[in-house]
Design a protein around this motif. Structure first.
Motif, PDB file in Angstrom:
ATOM      1  N   LEU A  50       0.847  -1.189   0.000  1.00  0.00           N
ATOM      2  CA  LEU A  50       0.000   0.000   0.000  1.00  0.00           C
ATOM      3  C   LEU A  50       0.881   1.237   0.000  1.00  0.00           C
ATOM      4  O   LEU A  50       1.821   1.334   0.809  1.00  0.00           O
ATOM      5  CB  LEU A  50      -0.901  -0.014   1.237  1.00  0.00           C
ATOM      6  N   ILE A 115      -7.669   1.157   5.309  1.00  0.00           N
ATOM      7  CA  ILE A 115      -6.971  -0.124   5.246  1.00  0.00           C
ATOM      8  C   ILE A 115      -6.121  -0.361   6.480  1.00  0.00           C
ATOM      9  O   ILE A 115      -6.113  -1.464   7.044  1.00  0.00           O
ATOM     10  CB  ILE A 115      -6.095  -0.190   3.971  1.00  0.00           C
ATOM     11  N   VAL A 125     -10.052  -5.751   1.257  1.00  0.00           N
ATOM     12  CA  VAL A 125      -8.640  -5.826   0.870  1.00  0.00           C
ATOM     13  C   VAL A 125      -8.412  -7.015  -0.060  1.00  0.00           C
ATOM     14  O   VAL A 125      -7.546  -6.979  -0.943  1.00  0.00           O
ATOM     15  CB  VAL A 125      -7.751  -5.913   2.120  1.00  0.00           C
ATOM     16  N   PHE A 157      -2.606   0.660  -4.368  1.00  0.00           N
ATOM     17  CA  PHE A 157      -2.276  -0.676  -3.872  1.00  0.00           C
ATOM     18  C   PHE A 157      -1.809  -1.509  -5.049  1.00  0.00           C
ATOM     19  O   PHE A 157      -2.485  -1.593  -6.079  1.00  0.00           O
ATOM     20  CB  PHE A 157      -3.484  -1.347  -3.211  1.00  0.00           C
ATOM     21  N   ARG A 430      -0.068  -6.039   2.908  1.00  0.00           N
ATOM     22  CA  ARG A 430      -1.283  -6.808   3.133  1.00  0.00           C
ATOM     23  C   ARG A 430      -1.294  -8.008   2.196  1.00  0.00           C
ATOM     24  O   ARG A 430      -0.562  -8.039   1.193  1.00  0.00           O
ATOM     25  CB  ARG A 430      -2.538  -5.958   2.905  1.00  0.00           C
TER      26      ARG A 430
END
Length: 481
Positions: A50, A115, A125, A157, A430
């Motif tokens: 991110l 997020i 996500v 992202f 993530r």
């Protein structure tokens, strides 16, 4: 406490395309190893970064990343190839320049804060990654790599979905780091991959694949709760010292005479006693060095989590629990594999203990069990794992089959934040939905750096709720705003 967004699909696919290497590959077919083949039943790895949105048009970002992908694929030709199985049943990566998938998406109703702030990882996500639910065997007829770039309200992202029978974490993050280098204009890669296939893990054994290909070995639809637990450097050092029984040791592993003497300084008895104590401590340090094995920060953290989750699961004392940890075999083999060997070079080490043992001993006891297993996994042990697999070739049974397992993947040593594509480093790491089940843990470096660690913990909702009330565990957790 920030509110979570509704768990709904928020990213919209704008376009999909195939990106081909900018130059043709000359690399021969690469045979899958005894570490690659078991992963054919696993989902594609899904990891991503991110970023705060840069002050350049998003169309320029898309152009930069597409061009960069075409260029980096010339250095990583297997990622633009496909899997093939020959007439004898051996599986290879054919570097045929078939291309990787590139996805442009937007989620302009989502902010960076949406997020990174929620206590639990929001379900949306998962929509930042392509190939959701895809099993690695399908690399025979699907791209081995997909890159999805999602525009957020104030961020970007970049999600990577990569065939797990082709790469492990070491290879994946070297590719992502190299991709970022190319996008910044670097002409000569800092860490080019190595495609050698001449080690003991390249085996003559054949994996028999069922008709239709292997399936995942866990329930993909079980209800799960996912949270990132962050541990600061200071918190981890405190935990490590406690696990190593070093409450009176300083950062150099020496007895902290100042602390002990400081407690005596307010005692009016006499200065001579303080001097005698100080001399005794200094002599003890010189004459009696520590001989007990050092428990690492990560082993201490793993032991803490193991005990807390075991307590949260409320087992009978006799219940056998398992903690699995993936280890890198590159440096364990003799002769060693090259550090940047391309492919999987990992093995999963199980450590067992009854619930009674986990809950009745101190942290050092079962941290030592982890420590012993890691230290024992040498060249001979790696070869033993290979021989055992050759006697019974099979896909890796990923999952929590008896409800008492924890599986640790990834590593806080991976360079997950060393990815500057031209507008700064990421603010978070993530992952997608891939390979997640009750008890799956992934370790990331903390975004503050300096030895901090983030644990991505996936548990059943009731176990997660109990873990979040565990004071022994939560006292070490650092919350970020």
């Amino acid at each position: 406490m920030p509110c979570e967004l509704p768990n709904m699909l928020v990213s919209e696919i704008i376009s999909k395309s195939t990106v081909f290497p900018s130059t043709k590959s000359t690399l021969p077919d690469l045979k899958l190893s005894t570490s690659d083949l078991p992963m054919l039943s696993c989902h594609y790895i899904q990891k991503g970064n991110l970023f705060v949105k840069p002050e350049i048009p998003f169309s320029d970002i898309i152009f930069l990343l597409r061009e960069g992908l075409a260029n980096i694929l010339t250095h990583f030709p297997p990622l633009a190839g496909r899997l093939v199985t020959d007439n004898d049943g051996y599986v290879y990566i054919t570097c045929n320049d078939a291309g990787a998938q590139f996805v442009h998406a937007d989620a302009i109703n989502v902010t960076v804060n949406d997020i990174i702030s929620p206590i639990h990882v929001p379900d949306f996500v998962k929509t930042f990654f392509a190939f959701d639910g895809m099993v690695s065997y399908s690399g025979h007829f699907n791209p081995i790599l997909a890159v999805q770039v999602t525009e957020l309200n104030d961020g970007v992202f970049i999600g990577f979905s990569v065939n797990h029978a082709v790469v492990d974490g070491t290879t994946l993050w070297n590719f992502i780091n190299s991709f970022a280098e190319v996008c910044r204009g670097v002409k000569l890669l800092t860490k080019p991959p190595r495609f050698t296939r001449d080690s003991v893990i390249i085996s003559p054994a054949v994996l028999k694949v069922p008709a239709g290909g292997p399936k995942v070995t866990f329930d993909e639809y079980a209800p799960l709760s996912e949270r990132i637990f962050s541990f600061s450097r200071e918190s981890i050092l405190k935990l490590k010292d406690m696990t190593n029984n070093r409450k009176r040791l300083n950062c150099n592993g020496e007895i902290n005479a100042v602390e002990v003497m400081g407690k005596q300084s307010n005692d009016p008895i006499n200065e001579k006693m303080t001097t005698l104590i100080g001399n005794w401590i200094r002599n003890a340090v010189v004459s009696k060095p520590q001989t007990v094995p050092e428990i690492s920060s990560f082993q201490s953290l793993s032991a803490l989590l193991w005990r807390a989750v075991t307590r949260a699961r409320k087992f009978q004392d006799s219940k056998m629990t398992t903690f699995r940890m993936a280890v890198n075999c590159r440096h364990r083999l003799e002769p060693k594999l090259e550090p940047l060997y391309f492919g999987n070079a990992i093995q999963s080490i199980p450590t067992y203990a009854t619930a009674r043992d986990v809950l009745s001993h101190d942290l050092r006891w079962f941290a030592e069990q982890l420590n012993k297993n890691v230290l024992a996994h040498d060249d001979q042990m790696v070869r033993s794992f290979v021989s055992n697999w050759e006697r019974d070739p099979r896909c890796f049974p990923l999952g929590n089959f008896d409800g008492a397992m924890l599986t640790m993947g990834s590593s806080p040593r991976f360079p997950m934040y060393d990815n500057d594509f031209g507008w700064g480093k990421p603010v978070a790491v993530r992952s997608g939905r891939a390979n997640k089940f009750d008890g799956k843990i992934s370790a990331f470096p903390g975004r503050e750096g300096g030895g901090s660690v983030d644990l991505e913990v996936v548990l059943s909702p009731e176990t997660m709720a109990a873990l979040e009330l565990d004071m022994e565990f939560m006292q070490y957790v650092s919350e970020y705003c």
